[in-house]
Design an enzyme around this catalytic site. Structure first.
Site, PDB file in Angstrom:
ATOM      1  N   LYS A 149       0.854  -1.187   0.000  1.00 25.54           N
ATOM      2  CA  LYS A 149       0.000   0.000   0.000  1.00 25.54           C
ATOM      3  C   LYS A 149       0.892   1.240   0.000  1.00 25.54           C
ATOM      4  O   LYS A 149       2.029   1.146   0.489  1.00 25.54           O
ATOM      5  CB  LYS A 149      -0.928  -0.002   1.207  1.00 25.54           C
ATOM      6  CG  LYS A 149      -0.221   0.345   2.537  1.00 25.54           C
ATOM      7  CD  LYS A 149      -1.118   1.054   3.497  1.00 25.54           C
ATOM      8  CE  LYS A 149      -0.321   1.983   4.372  1.00 25.54           C
ATOM      9  NZ  LYS A 149      -0.971   2.674   5.410  1.00 25.54           N
ATOM     10  N   HIS A 179      -1.708  -4.947   5.241  1.00 20.31           N
ATOM     11  CA  HIS A 179      -1.202  -5.866   6.269  1.00 20.31           C
ATOM     12  C   HIS A 179      -2.200  -6.093   7.403  1.00 20.31           C
ATOM     13  O   HIS A 179      -2.076  -7.056   8.159  1.00 20.31           O
ATOM     14  CB  HIS A 179       0.168  -5.426   6.801  1.00 20.31           C
ATOM     15  CG  HIS A 179       0.125  -4.192   7.628  1.00 20.31           C
ATOM     16  ND1 HIS A 179       0.337  -2.939   7.109  1.00 20.31           N
ATOM     17  CD2 HIS A 179      -0.111  -4.011   8.942  1.00 20.31           C
ATOM     18  CE1 HIS A 179       0.233  -2.047   8.073  1.00 20.31           C
ATOM     19  NE2 HIS A 179      -0.037  -2.655   9.187  1.00 20.31           N
ATOM     20  N   GLU A 217      -3.662   5.771  17.169  1.00 13.25           N
ATOM     21  CA  GLU A 217      -2.250   5.551  17.487  1.00 13.25           C
ATOM     22  C   GLU A 217      -1.684   6.763  18.217  1.00 13.25           C
ATOM     23  O   GLU A 217      -2.027   7.901  17.900  1.00 13.25           O
ATOM     24  CB  GLU A 217      -1.431   5.232  16.235  1.00 13.25           C
ATOM     25  CG  GLU A 217      -1.556   6.222  15.123  1.00 13.25           C
ATOM     26  CD  GLU A 217      -0.749   5.800  13.900  1.00 13.25           C
ATOM     27  OE1 GLU A 217       0.449   5.549  14.074  1.00 13.25           O
ATOM     28  OE2 GLU A 217      -1.313   5.752  12.805  1.00 13.25           O
ATOM     29  N   HIS A 241      -7.158   0.392   5.595  1.00 15.61           N
ATOM     30  CA  HIS A 241      -7.344  -0.426   6.797  1.00 15.61           C
ATOM     31  C   HIS A 241      -8.768  -0.358   7.366  1.00 15.61           C
ATOM     32  O   HIS A 241      -9.390  -1.381   7.632  1.00 15.61           O
ATOM     33  CB  HIS A 241      -6.373   0.007   7.899  1.00 15.61           C
ATOM     34  CG  HIS A 241      -4.936  -0.034   7.487  1.00 15.61           C
ATOM     35  ND1 HIS A 241      -4.433  -0.984   6.636  1.00 15.61           N
ATOM     36  CD2 HIS A 241      -3.889   0.761   7.809  1.00 15.61           C
ATOM     37  CE1 HIS A 241      -3.139  -0.770   6.462  1.00 15.61           C
ATOM     38  NE2 HIS A 241      -2.791   0.280   7.159  1.00 15.61           N
ATOM     39  N   LYS A 338      -3.644  10.176  14.529  1.00 10.49           N
ATOM     40  CA  LYS A 338      -2.322  10.135  15.164  1.00 10.49           C
ATOM     41  C   LYS A 338      -2.344  10.996  16.425  1.00 10.49           C
ATOM     42  O   LYS A 338      -3.145  11.917  16.539  1.00 10.49           O
ATOM     43  CB  LYS A 338      -1.272  10.696  14.203  1.00 10.49           C
ATOM     44  CG  LYS A 338      -1.016   9.782  13.029  1.00 10.49           C
ATOM     45  CD  LYS A 338       0.177  10.259  12.239  1.00 10.49           C
ATOM     46  CE  LYS A 338       0.507   9.267  11.147  1.00 10.49           C
ATOM     47  NZ  LYS A 338       0.955   7.963  11.664  1.00 10.49           N
TER      48      LYS A 338
END
Ligand code: NDP
Length: 492
Positions: A149, A179, A217, A241, A338
């Site tokens: 990606k 992933h 995150e 994702h 983030k």
């Protein structure tokens, strides 16, 4: 492990970060199985003027840093790793072809090849065409091309890239990596949904009030500002994702576990998701300086390589509607960013409340949809990171009686922890590399799936939306409250 054919595993971008941190450790781990180790030879390629030995040394260092024993690492690197320089322009594909054929002769390989593009996305087309130009897209065995990606940066570029890829490789040779799909807990979503009649029979608008997907995150942009500032969080996280998680939660049961049966259902549900109204259904944000873990952290615009006037979003939240018979009227809320307070990837499913609650102080029935009743709705939390598992929340009677005479209720939960049940889970890249090697495309994104996903977000990406500031270490800008003031996962 299923049957492993002898093969050459070519990594483009062998000197880069992903190779060092993920691909080499995953390959090393897979090759602890002697059968795989004998059948898989790795050839790294990049522009840097490295030798076999220089590549092996980089791999040894990366593996030692991850705590692997020195002797086994040394032997594996020497036996399995090779390197081919692609020249200063990265275009010496003739040299690559010669090396591939030479290695195949020396190692008794039969023409089976993986070409893994761990490259800057701007180089994908050059690499595809380079392989095609020297005939490396065909061989006496199978050839598979793996694309990292991001796959395109909008619908148009994704379609053009698909066209280029298909000029040289058939779709069944192409493995587009997200992933997230390699994570055990993401795959477990299918086992959970389609292996348990208990939940699947309630998995619809008759019983579910809303679904929330959070991918949070605590880290900032780190060293990726050059790419990230051009891309933003919708492209970096939502389009791939979060959308993958949405489709696994919302898809219909496939007819079988066959790769195409599953991917057909994922595409079908993506096509049923209505494009969000950018102004009404979306909130974007960018972190400013704040405090995390007691330490001050800089704002996004003060990070290295970020322009001081950047308007790139580091946070996105949105409300989506899946317009099909199963989900019409059930909002799906997506939230990711983030510099949020903690690492959390979680799907929260909130079921509808009991139609009437009998537990008020006055004993009278209370209709939950109209009033603030005592009984909380049932919730299912599916946690993918960091503590993989499930929690099912329900109401119980707390011991004793309330002063006001009502029956006291308390929320309790049934919990399942992946770690407690099974120990450490394999790394996502190990799962995905194994699937590439055995030729199972189930966990990879098909061309029509990637295009359906870009299609969904096109109006949003083309709209000039306000990017609201939020303090690092908080759950995003206040503008999110407009979509959903209280999130099940975090209370904000
Ligand atoms: P890096 O910048 O660290 O590595 C890029 C690699 O590509 C280097 O080995 C570089 O080597 C090589 N390269 C650059 N230009 C050329 C060229 N013209 N021809 C041949 N090789 C070239 O990137 P990452 O490893 O971080 O990322 C690689 C891919 O993986 C990207 O698409 C990224 O989006 C994706 N990805 C990365 C993740 C990560 O954690 N790093 C996570 C998820 C996806 P040299 O300069 O020697 O040519």
């Amino acid at each position: 492990m299923s049957q492993i054919d002898p093969h050459l595993f070519v990594i483009f971008g062998a000197t880069g970060d992903l190779t060092k941190r993920k691909l080499i450790p995953a390959l090393y781990h897979l090759m602890q199985d002697e059968d795989v180790a004998r059948r898989c030879v790795v050839l790294g390629a990049a522009r840097s003027d490295w030798t076999d030995e220089r590549f092996r040394e980089a791999a040894r260092t990366a593996l030692r840093e991850q705590g692997y024993a020195e002797e086994t690492v040394d032997a594996w690197c020497t036996r399995n790793l090779h390197y081919q320089c692609l020249g200063p322009e990265g275009n010496d594909y003739e040299g690559l072809r010669e090396r591939v054929e030479q290695l195949e002769r020396h190692r008794n390989l039969t023409g089976n090849r993986v070409f893994y593009f761990s490259l800057p996305p701007s180089i994908y087309t050059q690499a595809i065409e380079g392989l095609g130009a020297v005939g490396l897209n065909t061989s006496s065995g199978w050839s598979r091309v793996v694309v990292e990606k991001p796959f395109g940066h909008d619908l148009d570029s994704a379609q053009r890239l698909n066209e280029r890829v298909h000029q040289h490789f058939d779709e069944d040779q192409v493995y587009r990596i997200d992933h997230y799909l390699g994570k055990e807990t993401v795959q477990n979503l299918m086992a959970f949904r389609f292996g348990n009649a208990l939940f699947e029979s309630m998995w619809n608008r008759e019983h579910i009030d809303r679904v929330e997907i959070t991918v949070a995150e605590p880290l900032g942009v780190g060293g990726r500002a050059g790419y990230y500032d051009q891309s933003g969080h919708v492209r970096d996280m939502v389009q791939n994702h979060l959308t993958q998680l949405l489709s696994l939660v919302a898809m219909e049961p496939p007819a079988s576990m066959d790769a195409d049966a599953i991917r057909d259902e994922k595409v079908k549900v993506l096509n049923a998701v209505q494009q969000p109204d950018p102004r009404a259904d979306v909130a974007l944000g960018q972190y400013r300086a704040g405090t995390m873990g007691g330490e001050p952290v800089p704002g996004y615009r003060d990070e290295p390589d970020v322009p001081a006037d950047s308007d790139t979003e580091t946070f996105a939240a949105m409300r989506l509607n899946v317009a099909n018979w199963r989900w019409q009227g059930v909002p799906f809320f997506l939230r990711t960013g983030k510099r949020l307070p903690r690492k959390l990837t979680q799907i929260a499913v909130r079921f509808q409340s009991a139609p009437v609650s009998l537990f008020q102080a006055d004993g009278g029935p209370c209709v939950p949809r109209d009033a603030d009743c005592e009984a909380a709705p049932n919730e299912l939390l599916i946690t993918l990171q960091p503590d993989e598992g499930f929690d099912l929340r329900f109401e119980v009677k707390a011991p004793g009686n309330s002063d006001d005479g009502s029956m006291p209720l308390e929320t309790q939960q049934l919990s399942f922890s992946y770690q407690d049940a099974f120990g450490p889970v394999p790394d996502a890249y190990e799962t995905l590399l194994r699937d590439i090697i055995v030729g199972d495309p189930t966990l990879f994104v098909r061309a029509d799936e990637v295009e359906a996903s870009w299609q969904l977000y096109t109006p949003l990406l083309e709209t000039d939306l306000p990017v609201h500031s939020y303090e690092a270490g908080t759950w995003g800008p206040d503008a999110v409250d407009r979509l959903l003031p209280t999130w099940t996962s975090t209370g904000r």
